[in-house]
Structures are given as structure tokens and as C-alpha cells.
Design a protein around this motif. Sequence first.
Motif, PDB file in Angstrom:
ATOM      1  N   ASP A  44       0.518  -1.230  -0.023  1.00 26.38           N
ATOM      2  CA  ASP A  44       0.108  -0.079   0.018  1.00 26.38           C
ATOM      3  C   ASP A  44       0.824   1.270  -0.153  1.00 26.38           C
ATOM      4  OD1 ASP A  44      -2.383  -1.583   0.114  1.00 26.38           O
ATOM      5  OD2 ASP A  44      -2.739  -1.287   2.224  1.00 26.38           O
ATOM      6  N   LEU A  48       1.133   4.152  -2.872  1.00 28.02           N
ATOM      7  CA  LEU A  48       1.022   5.636  -2.698  1.00 28.02           C
ATOM      8  C   LEU A  48       2.423   6.385  -3.083  1.00 28.02           C
ATOM      9  CD1 LEU A  48      -0.983   5.420   0.749  1.00 28.02           C
ATOM     10  CD2 LEU A  48      -1.685   6.235  -1.448  1.00 28.02           C
ATOM     11  N   GLU A  52       2.779   9.382  -5.913  1.00 27.26           N
ATOM     12  CA  GLU A  52       3.217  10.630  -5.416  1.00 27.26           C
ATOM     13  C   GLU A  52       4.441  10.848  -6.164  1.00 27.26           C
ATOM     14  OE1 GLU A  52       1.980  13.067  -3.441  1.00 27.26           O
ATOM     15  OE2 GLU A  52       0.046  11.933  -3.597  1.00 27.26           O
ATOM     16  N   LYS A 134       0.609  10.502   5.484  1.00 25.09           N
ATOM     17  CA  LYS A 134       0.905  11.324   4.655  1.00 25.09           C
ATOM     18  C   LYS A 134       1.944  12.058   4.454  1.00 25.09           C
ATOM     19  CE  LYS A 134      -4.191  11.917   3.524  1.00 25.09           C
ATOM     20  NZ  LYS A 134      -5.515  12.634   3.563  1.00 25.09           N
TER      21      LYS A 134
END
Length: 152
Positions: A44, A48, A52, A134
Motif C-alpha cells: 500500500d 502511494l 506521489e 501522509k
Amino acid sequence: MKWTSVDLQKYEQAKEYVDTVIVPLAPFQIGALDASAKQADQYDVLTLLSRELEKELMGRIMLTPIYTYMNTAEKSEEAERLNKWSSHLKEQPFNHILYISFDPAWRKVADSLDGEFIWLPSIPLKDADSGAVKGLIRDQTMQTAELVKSFW
């Protein structure tokens, strides 16, 4: 650019500027819950982080689908398979092929890869809130983007 029909059309128009391809590498296994859960979390995070990174370097890189392999697979055999990917990718033509992974086992065969290998330290997800995750992904994305730029 990602491996989507829309981005592939954009790639066709801007092929001369997109000279770098990034291939994320992720292990897969179902077995011991802790090990499997850790790999699922890393998958995961790699997804991500890769997305990005693609956003950060848009217009210069193509992001392939994640190359998934069995955790127990012999890395030298997987390196041979990846080198077949490299041959295909160089025909497009991509000048820089970069492999990224949280799996440190790739470091042992990195010299046999027909491309550059970037090992990333894993980002711990356990007990982290979404804001912290994040932020960690953003920080690692920026550091990885600088490393990618060093190959240019």
C-alpha cells in the motif's frame, strides 16, 4: 505518467521528453499473518509513494504497474525477468530504468539489474494516524525525487 489509457495517449504525444521509467517491486506471500500483513502494508505504501513520485516528476517519468513476486522467489531469477522488462522498455526508448522497493533482498542482485535499483526504508504504518502517514510519504517522496533527479 501512469499505466492508464489517458496517460498512455499523453505519453505518445510527449515521448521525446519522457525518458525515465519507474518500476516498483513488491513481494507477495500469504502465510504467517505478521509477515503477510507487513508486506500488504508495504504494498500500500509503495503504491502511494509511487503515485506521489509520478506526480512530483510528471512529464519526465512513466510509472509501470507494480512488479509483484513471491517472497520466496530466487532474486537472481526475478532479476532475469526484470531484465526482459528492461529490454522492452529501452526499445520505447527510455534512457533510465529505475527499480524501487522496500525489500532489501534486491540489494544483493542490484548489480545484475539492467537499470538502477533504489532501496527505500520502509514506512511504519502500524499505529500511525493518516496525517502522519501522509507526511511520511510526502517526505520520502521528496527525498526519492531528488535521488531520481541525480540519475539525469
